[in-house]
Motif scaffolding. Structure first.
Motif, mmCIF file in Angstrom:
data_model
loop_
_atom_site.group_PDB
_atom_site.id
_atom_site.type_symbol
_atom_site.label_atom_id
_atom_site.label_comp_id
_atom_site.label_asym_id
_atom_site.label_seq_id
_atom_site.Cartn_x
_atom_site.Cartn_y
_atom_site.Cartn_z
ATOM 1 N N LYS A 247 0.811 -1.209 0.000
ATOM 2 C CA LYS A 247 0.000 0.000 0.000
ATOM 3 C C LYS A 247 0.852 1.269 0.000
ATOM 4 C CE LYS A 247 -3.852 -2.251 2.394
ATOM 5 N NZ LYS A 247 -4.741 -2.243 3.586
ATOM 6 N N GLU A 248 2.138 1.113 -0.285
ATOM 7 C CA GLU A 248 3.061 2.249 -0.265
ATOM 8 C C GLU A 248 3.621 2.495 -1.656
ATOM 9 O OE1 GLU A 248 4.608 1.392 4.291
ATOM 10 O OE2 GLU A 248 5.636 0.454 2.594
ATOM 11 N N SER A 249 4.124 3.715 -1.872
ATOM 12 C CA SER A 249 4.600 4.083 -3.192
ATOM 13 C C SER A 249 5.487 5.308 -3.097
ATOM 14 C CB SER A 249 3.412 4.378 -4.122
ATOM 15 O OG SER A 249 3.842 4.874 -5.369
ATOM 16 N N THR A 250 6.345 5.475 -4.093
ATOM 17 C CA THR A 250 7.101 6.722 -4.213
ATOM 18 C C THR A 250 6.311 7.789 -4.961
ATOM 19 O OG1 THR A 250 8.149 6.049 -6.285
ATOM 20 C CG2 THR A 250 9.279 5.449 -4.241
ATOM 21 N N HIS A 251 5.209 7.408 -5.570
ATOM 22 C CA HIS A 251 4.398 8.358 -6.334
ATOM 23 C C HIS A 251 3.875 9.466 -5.417
ATOM 24 C CE1 HIS A 251 4.882 5.704 -9.576
ATOM 25 N NE2 HIS A 251 3.901 4.860 -9.291
ATOM 26 N N PHE A 252 3.681 10.636 -5.988
ATOM 27 C CA PHE A 252 3.141 11.800 -5.280
ATOM 28 C C PHE A 252 4.056 12.258 -4.145
ATOM 29 C CE2 PHE A 252 -0.504 9.163 -6.720
ATOM 30 C CZ PHE A 252 -0.896 9.964 -7.779
ATOM 31 N N THR A 253 5.336 11.951 -4.253
ATOM 32 C CA THR A 253 6.332 12.484 -3.330
ATOM 33 C C THR A 253 7.374 13.216 -4.159
ATOM 34 O OG1 THR A 253 7.948 10.662 -3.371
ATOM 35 C CG2 THR A 253 6.023 10.396 -1.937
ATOM 36 N N ARG A 254 8.222 13.989 -3.490
ATOM 37 C CA ARG A 254 9.270 14.724 -4.208
ATOM 38 C C ARG A 254 10.340 13.793 -4.766
ATOM 39 N NH1 ARG A 254 13.890 15.992 -0.875
ATOM 40 N NH2 ARG A 254 14.350 17.720 -2.273
ATOM 41 N N PHE A 255 10.277 12.518 -4.395
ATOM 42 C CA PHE A 255 11.240 11.544 -4.905
ATOM 43 C C PHE A 255 10.652 10.649 -5.996
ATOM 44 C CE2 PHE A 255 13.063 12.822 -0.903
ATOM 45 C CZ PHE A 255 14.414 12.910 -1.209
#
Length: 292
Positions: A247-255
């Motif tokens: 349920k986690e992702s790097t999407h929608f973060t500054r990375f």
């Protein structure tokens, strides 16, 4: 009592814990904190959050009990078997090209995931030249992890996960039965360094080829999620791998642009080439914490 008042009391409690014990829960997800603190009020027999705050400030043992609730010590071996199968098929072949791969399991809880990785690496002929760092902020969980002893009744579930993850034998090959517990082999534990480390306050401590931080970021707010991703980005070597929870992702973060997803539905990412590298994340100074 209004939700605003309750949240203000919650934030006051987290600030007090930080000031008294140097454990930083101030940027954890509010919905998660509300659920955990509701349990804490019942278990510690407190009428409200101000009463709980007074209790844990006056009694370090009570804070130790609260810490077990706040840190969500729930995990299992080879959890989400498809993730471990993807590691075996897509990541391990690259790890084999390194003379001494280093793996970081962040938020290791009671150690089941780090031990799962040790077994996987052993089966791939990689464990003896690998080092696994498994970190958490919960000293009780770390002590359990270092022992490598788990309730026997959970081993049927763990064994099924192991086989579904592509295990090459039987999970029972790696432990001995002692009454109602299973003790995992020492040669696996010898390759794992269990240590205290906070994603909220501590800094990068090692260069790694693979980081697994699964089902941890879901308990953080956006600010802390990005801080953690900044630590992972800085810790990973050129083209290193990052594994997150389902349920986690790097999407929608500054990375988001700094990690490319690997093929498949599993949350496996690879650090992009240096030309895409983000600037170092601010605020990564270490903060020493007191033991409970």
């Amino acid at each position: 009592m209004s939700q605003r008042t309750t949240d203000a009391q919650l934030q006051a409690l987290m600030e007090a814990i930080y000031q008294r014990y140097s454990y930083d829960f101030r940027d954890y997800s509010l919905p998660s904190q509300r659920r955990r603190l509701h349990q804490a009020l019942e278990r510690l027999h407190c009428a409200d959050l101000p009463a709980l705050q007074q209790l844990v400030l006056d009694d370090a043992a009570a804070f130790g009990k609260l810490l077990q609730i706040l840190t969500v010590p729930v995990t299992q071996m080879f959890r989400d078997p498809a993730f471990f199968r993807a590691l075996r098929e897509q990541v391990v072949p690259v790890l084999k090209t390194y003379p001494s791969p280093t793996i970081w399991v962040a938020g290791c809880c009671t150690g089941e995931e780090a031990l799962s990785l040790a077994i996987l690496l052993h089966e791939e002929g990689l464990l003896e030249r690998s080092t696994i760092y498994a970190t958490d902020i919960n000293p009780q969980a770390l002590a359990t992890a270092a022992r490598g002893v788990y309730p026997l009744h959970r081993l049927d579930e763990y064994g099924a996960n192991y086989l579904a993850a592509g295990g090459l034998g039987h999970l029972a090959d790696y432990y001995t039965v002692e009454h109602v517990t299973a003790r995992f082999q020492q040669h696996l534990l010898d390759r794992i360094n269990f240590a205290d480390h906070s994603l909220s306050t501590d800094s990068v401590f090692i260069e790694t080829q693979l980081i697994c931080c699964r089902n941890v970021l879901i308990y953080f707010n956006k600010t802390l999620q990005e801080r953690a991703l900044g630590l992972f980005h800085d810790s990973l070597c050129h083209r290193g791998f990052l594994g997150l929870g389902s349920k986690e992702s790097t999407h929608f973060t500054r990375f988001a642009a700094e990690f490319e997803p690997l093929p498949g539905p599993e949350k496996l990412y690879r650090k992009r080439a240096p030309s895409h590298a983000a600037s170092h994340y601010a605020g990564r100074q270490s903060h020493a914490r007191n033991e409970t």
